[in-house]
Design a protein around this motif. Sequence first.
Motif, short mmCIF file in Angstrom:
data_model
loop_
_atom_site.label_atom_id
_atom_site.label_comp_id
_atom_site.label_asym_id
_atom_site.label_seq_id
_atom_site.Cartn_x
_atom_site.Cartn_y
_atom_site.Cartn_z
N VAL A 5 0.81 -1.22 0.00
CA VAL A 5 0.00 0.00 0.00
C VAL A 5 0.84 1.27 0.00
O VAL A 5 0.57 2.21 -0.77
CB VAL A 5 -0.96 0.00 1.21
CG1 VAL A 5 -1.76 1.31 1.25
CG2 VAL A 5 -1.90 -1.19 1.16
N TYR A 6 1.85 1.33 0.85
CA TYR A 6 2.56 2.59 1.10
C TYR A 6 3.21 3.19 -0.16
O TYR A 6 2.96 4.37 -0.49
CB TYR A 6 3.61 2.37 2.19
CG TYR A 6 3.85 3.55 3.10
CD1 TYR A 6 3.72 4.87 2.65
CD2 TYR A 6 4.26 3.35 4.42
CE1 TYR A 6 3.95 5.95 3.50
CE2 TYR A 6 4.49 4.43 5.27
CZ TYR A 6 4.34 5.72 4.80
OH TYR A 6 4.59 6.78 5.63
N ALA A 12 1.00 8.31 -5.67
CA ALA A 12 -0.26 9.01 -5.95
C ALA A 12 -0.24 10.41 -5.35
O ALA A 12 -0.71 11.38 -5.98
CB ALA A 12 -1.43 8.21 -5.39
N ALA A 13 0.32 10.54 -4.13
CA ALA A 13 0.39 11.85 -3.48
C ALA A 13 1.28 12.80 -4.28
O ALA A 13 0.93 13.98 -4.48
CB ALA A 13 0.93 11.69 -2.06
N LEU A 48 -2.94 17.55 7.33
CA LEU A 48 -2.20 16.84 6.30
C LEU A 48 -0.74 16.60 6.67
O LEU A 48 0.04 16.11 5.85
CB LEU A 48 -2.25 17.64 4.99
CG LEU A 48 -3.65 17.97 4.46
CD1 LEU A 48 -3.54 18.90 3.25
CD2 LEU A 48 -4.42 16.71 4.10
N ASP A 49 -0.37 16.93 7.89
CA ASP A 49 1.05 16.92 8.27
C ASP A 49 1.71 15.56 8.13
O ASP A 49 2.89 15.47 7.79
CB ASP A 49 1.22 17.44 9.70
CG ASP A 49 1.04 18.95 9.79
OD1 ASP A 49 1.14 19.62 8.75
OD2 ASP A 49 0.79 19.46 10.90
N PHE A 50 0.97 14.50 8.42
CA PHE A 50 1.61 13.17 8.35
C PHE A 50 2.04 12.85 6.92
O PHE A 50 3.04 12.15 6.71
CB PHE A 50 0.69 12.08 8.91
CG PHE A 50 -0.45 11.69 8.02
CD1 PHE A 50 -0.36 10.60 7.19
CD2 PHE A 50 -1.63 12.44 8.00
CE1 PHE A 50 -1.41 10.23 6.35
CE2 PHE A 50 -2.68 12.08 7.18
CZ PHE A 50 -2.57 10.98 6.35
N ILE A 51 1.32 13.39 5.94
CA ILE A 51 1.70 13.15 4.55
C ILE A 51 3.03 13.83 4.24
O ILE A 51 3.96 13.23 3.70
CB ILE A 51 0.61 13.66 3.59
CG1 ILE A 51 -0.71 12.91 3.81
CG2 ILE A 51 1.07 13.53 2.14
CD1 ILE A 51 -1.86 13.45 2.99
N PHE A 52 3.12 15.11 4.61
CA PHE A 52 4.30 15.89 4.26
C PHE A 52 5.52 15.52 5.12
O PHE A 52 6.65 15.52 4.63
CB PHE A 52 3.99 17.38 4.35
CG PHE A 52 3.01 17.83 3.29
CD1 PHE A 52 3.42 17.99 1.99
CD2 PHE A 52 1.68 18.05 3.60
CE1 PHE A 52 2.53 18.38 1.00
CE2 PHE A 52 0.78 18.45 2.63
CZ PHE A 52 1.21 18.60 1.31
#
Length: 260
Positions: A5-6, A12-13, A48-52
């Motif tokens: 998944v990761y 995609a991000a 959204l911090d965990f994404i960045f």
Amino acid sequence: MSEIVYPPVIRAAKIMFKVLGLKLKVEGHENIPATGGAVLCSNHISYLDFIFAGLGANPAGRLVRFMAKKEVFDNKIAGPLMRGMHHIPVDRENGASSYIAALKALKEGEVVGVFAEATISQSFTVKEIKNGAVRMAVAGKVPLIPVALWGTQILWTKGRKRKLWQRGTHITILVGEPMYPKRGDDYDQVTKELRTRMQQLVDKAESAYPTDGTGQWWQPAHRGGTAPTPEQAAALDAAEQAERAAKRAAREAAEGSSGS
């Protein structure tokens, strides 16, 4: 550990950010070890911090396992993704199990991400933090790495409408030099040093930010913005906690009366 998944989520991000015209700046990724465990401790100004923060480790070839509140894992859409990326649920009523899971991941050589402020800082400065991240790094015998994010609050933060489609937003991700706390250290003092380093990184990101924040809601008050001061933000947090506690008490009372 299977990574079905990761990696696709990261790809995609990145595609989405490119479509949105976001301008990402990552510095200091070389401070993240190429192998072995580490605790990555970031400031928290956006949903959204965990994404960045995770993208900050991506150039180093590392995947970050973030500790996130259990409610996120209960979500029908986010839950499967969070579990598929092997993030770590935090149950506030059973914090010990979350700590054990994080420590296990560290000892298996994973990078564990934490937001030591626990909740989003509405002043956009680094709030007071507890020493859990320091204790975790000591117990896991791994480095503790401060991280600063800036610009993410413009996209989506507490009390503001989402602006995910706002093109051209600059996002800064700064990874600081690792700290190496050890047994016998004054954990509270090390935590103060961690907070100082995080705030210094935030100050650096703000100073170099290409968009003038004077008079803007997303700029801290001490830099000429209209965000709440740390004292005002603390009062807002306290009021929110009191409201949440009152709702929980009312719900428990209602459940108790219906069961009697």
